[in-house]
Design a protein around this motif. Structure first.
Motif, mmCIF file in Angstrom:
data_model
loop_
_atom_site.group_PDB
_atom_site.id
_atom_site.type_symbol
_atom_site.label_atom_id
_atom_site.label_comp_id
_atom_site.label_asym_id
_atom_site.label_seq_id
_atom_site.Cartn_x
_atom_site.Cartn_y
_atom_site.Cartn_z
ATOM 1 N N ASP A 39 49.129 68.814 22.617
ATOM 2 C CA ASP A 39 47.595 68.963 22.454
ATOM 3 C C ASP A 39 46.731 68.839 23.899
ATOM 4 O O ASP A 39 45.867 69.524 23.984
ATOM 5 N N GLU A 42 46.717 72.263 25.323
ATOM 6 C CA GLU A 42 46.024 73.260 24.502
ATOM 7 C C GLU A 42 44.625 72.860 24.958
ATOM 8 O O GLU A 42 43.580 74.097 25.167
ATOM 9 N N ARG A 43 44.182 71.936 25.393
ATOM 10 C CA ARG A 43 42.705 71.678 26.014
ATOM 11 C C ARG A 43 42.598 72.009 27.254
ATOM 12 O O ARG A 43 41.625 72.661 27.422
ATOM 13 N N ARG A 46 42.288 76.044 26.743
ATOM 14 C CA ARG A 46 41.261 76.407 26.001
ATOM 15 C C ARG A 46 40.197 76.729 26.958
ATOM 16 O O ARG A 46 39.520 77.777 27.010
ATOM 17 N N ARG A 70 52.600 76.946 20.869
ATOM 18 C CA ARG A 70 51.720 76.565 19.991
ATOM 19 C C ARG A 70 50.515 76.287 20.776
ATOM 20 O O ARG A 70 49.467 76.571 20.124
ATOM 21 N N ALA A 71 50.677 75.722 21.923
ATOM 22 C CA ALA A 71 49.293 75.188 22.548
ATOM 23 C C ALA A 71 48.416 76.493 22.940
ATOM 24 O O ALA A 71 47.121 76.168 22.717
ATOM 25 N N ARG A 74 46.966 77.949 19.612
ATOM 26 C CA ARG A 74 45.723 77.218 19.093
ATOM 27 C C ARG A 74 44.534 77.274 19.921
ATOM 28 O O ARG A 74 43.618 77.228 19.515
ATOM 29 N N ALA A 75 44.876 77.332 21.229
ATOM 30 C CA ALA A 75 43.763 77.386 22.190
ATOM 31 C C ALA A 75 42.839 78.760 22.208
ATOM 32 O O ALA A 75 41.609 78.813 21.981
ATOM 33 N N THR A 78 41.046 78.406 18.589
ATOM 34 C CA THR A 78 39.605 77.340 18.663
ATOM 35 C C THR A 78 38.806 77.855 19.327
ATOM 36 O O THR A 78 37.567 77.669 19.171
ATOM 37 N N GLU A 100 54.390 81.738 16.002
ATOM 38 C CA GLU A 100 53.083 81.188 16.118
ATOM 39 C C GLU A 100 51.975 82.065 15.609
ATOM 40 O O GLU A 100 52.088 83.232 15.996
#
Length: 213
Positions: A39, A42-43, A46, A70-71, A74-75, A78, A100
């Motif tokens: 997580d 991911e930030r 992003r 995955r990070a 998802r980034a 998002t 993924e």
């Protein structure tokens, strides 16, 4: 997701992958990376998405729905990214792990064990980048991440090690053993904190020496 199978390096040029674009190779933690660390990464990633879009960059990674892969998937989702996200997986193991879902391309390569994709992943990145800049970013990671780091340097591809992301990355950052110290001491290696990553990637993609602003 577009899936292609290759049996030799010569086939990569005709595999329908993007080409002539800057490349960020993302390696490191997979299923051994704690969810909280995924997580946090991911930030960080992003924040890179607008930069990747502006440079029309491509991200190449291991493609499975765990860890750093995955990070970044998802980034991308998002942040509304549309940059190509290319995963490289050993075909014989593809049924053992989910891809993924935000990846745009999946390259299935020969091999029989996790880690057999290391040279292929580096070669895919080289084919996609062509003459354009590329760099490898390592976050967290297990034993295979050391191989990824060494392969990057072997190909004269700059390596960024994200300090504070755990395991292999922190071992290299701290020069924990001879192998780690050798990697950290390469002139192509930059050990950075997460907040320094964006400026460094911008520098590399813009062709500035040292990759900094």
């Amino acid at each position: 997701m577009e899936t292609v199978r290759v049996g030799s390096g010569a086939e990569l040029g005709g595999a329908g992958l993007p080409s002539g674009r800057p490349v960020l190779v993302l390696v490191g933690g997979a299923d051994g990376m704690p969810a909280d660390d995924v997580d946090r990464l991911e930030r960080v990633l992003r924040d890179l998405v607008p930069l990747l879009e502006r440079h029309r960059a491509v991200v190449v990674d291991g493609g499975t729905d765990v860890g750093v892969m995955r990070a970044v998937g998802r980034a991308r989702a998002t942040a509304g990214g549309v940059f190509p996200l290319v995963g490289v997986i050993v075909e014989a193991l593809a049924g053992q792990a989910e891809a993924e879902p935000n990846h745009t391309h999946l390259v299935l390569v020969p091999g029989s064990a996790w880690g057999d994709e290391v040279a292929w992943l580096a070669e895919v990145a080289a084919v996609v980048a062509g003459p354009r800049p590329s760099l490898t970013v390592l976050a967290n990671g297990g034993a295979v991440a050391f191989d990824d780091a060494e392969q990057s340097l072997r190909l004269d591809r700059p390596l960024v090690v994200l300090r504070g992301t755990g395991r292999t990355a922190d071992a290299i950052a701290g020069g924990a053993d001879e192998r780690s110290a050798t990697l950290a001491g390469s002139p192509l290696t930059a050990v950075l904190d997460a907040e320094e990553l964006r400026a460094h990637v911008e520098g590399v993609f813009s062709g500035r020496p040292g990759g900094s602003g």
